[in-house]
Design an enzyme around this catalytic site. Structure first.
Site, PDB file in Angstrom:
ATOM      1  N   ARG A 152       0.820  -1.215   0.000  1.00  0.00           N
ATOM      2  CA  ARG A 152       0.000   0.000   0.000  1.00  0.00           C
ATOM      3  C   ARG A 152       0.853   1.264   0.000  1.00  0.00           C
ATOM      4  NH1 ARG A 152      -5.335  -0.840   1.916  1.00  0.00           N
ATOM      5  NH2 ARG A 152      -6.118  -2.716   0.897  1.00  0.00           N
ATOM      6  N   ASP A 195     -16.788   7.308   7.831  1.00  0.00           N
ATOM      7  CA  ASP A 195     -15.592   6.488   7.674  1.00  0.00           C
ATOM      8  C   ASP A 195     -14.377   7.342   8.019  1.00  0.00           C
ATOM      9  OD1 ASP A 195     -15.065   3.613   6.353  1.00  0.00           O
ATOM     10  OD2 ASP A 195     -13.355   4.908   5.908  1.00  0.00           O
TER      11      ASP A 195
END
Length: 283
Positions: A46, A151
């Site tokens: 990532r 979120d």
């Protein structure tokens, strides 16, 4: 919000133990997420993209950039959080919860009262819009109901607000709901669908940290907190549950992922079905 295995197959340099420990500390302090050593390759995959974009030579350089370099004030830290918390999800995931919502909650709801549901780890919005489809069908598209999606990833919130999804994400949406609530893309948008404005008006999305953002002013009839608790330590999980408990009305419901248990965590949350809890206390 969920950590998925990275599919990045680029050749990448090894991430040092020092850098990995630093990243683990940062994501725990900022998002409450606990990462085991098994996530080391995921983190490398990532964050390797950020090294290339920023032209940094090592993960140690990136850690330094985040903590004492330009990344402290230029928004890179939020990109770091987004990179490690993005989620692969889809509409009508874990349908047993939606069946319970229809059969046990909505049938008892008084139509003159506002129904408020919180999708507390909403990722890119699939869960929130699934709930909107169900409420529109069961209560009416113009009835008194609203859905909040939150979120920790600002990237996911931005995506949720756009409400555009590829066909794979909506593969489980029933045919009649697809016809009523999704617009099919054509030309360059072929293979994508968009949520209709009539449904979107009932749903709003906000950036929110379940661990330490200020408690919300509104109270909720149902809170969905699914497939995120598994990434928290037991201590952090308890903190999050205590905070969500305070946001529930008396007699309201909390739903977690099927692999997540709240056993012994809050006595006033009574299990009524696997991963479905009823608030019995008044606090």
């Amino acid at each position: 919000m969920q950590l998925e295995n990275s599919h990045n197959t680029d050749n990448q340099q090894a991430i040092s133990s020092k850098a990995f420990s630093g990243f683990k500390k940062l994501i725990f302090e900022s998002a409450g997420i606990t990462m085991s050593d098994a996530k080391k390759s995921l983190v490398a995959g990532r964050l390797g993209k950020r090294l290339r974009i920023l032209n940094l030579q090592s993960y140690d350089d990136y850690l330094k950039y985040l903590t004492v370099g330009e990344g402290v004030n230029n928004g890179e830290f939020q990109i770091f959080v987004d990179s490690l918390t993005t989620n692969e999800t889809y509409f009508f995931r874990e349908p047993q919860h939606f069946d319970f919502l229809k059969q046990e909650i909505l049938k008892k709801h008084k139509p003159d009262q506002l129904l408020r549901i919180w999708s507390s780890a909403s990722s890119s919005g699939e869960e929130a819009y699934t709930l909107a489809m169900i409420l529109a069908d069961e209560l009416g598209i113009d009835a008194k109901w609203e859905i909040l999606g939150t979120d920790i990833s600002t990237e996911m919130i931005s995506s949720a607000k756009q409400a555009i999804y590829n066909e794979h994400r909506v593969r489980l949406v029933p045919k009649d709901a697809r016809h009523k609530y999704l617009l099919k893309g054509t030309g360059s948008n072929k293979g994508y669908v968009a949520v209709v404005p009539e449904l979107k008006k009932h749903v709003r999305f906000e950036h929110y940290n379940l661990v330490d953002s200020p408690l919300r002013k509104e109270m909720f009839d149902v809170i969905f907190c699914r497939n995120v608790l598994i990434y928290f330590s037991q201590e952090t999980k308890k903190i999050v549950m205590q905070r969500l408990y305070k946001q529930l009305k008396h007699g309201s419901y909390l739903m977690t992922g099927h692999s997540e248990s709240l056993h012994g965590m809050i006595s006033e949350l009574r299990s009524v079905k696997p991963s479905v809890y009823l608030k019995t206390g008044n606090v």
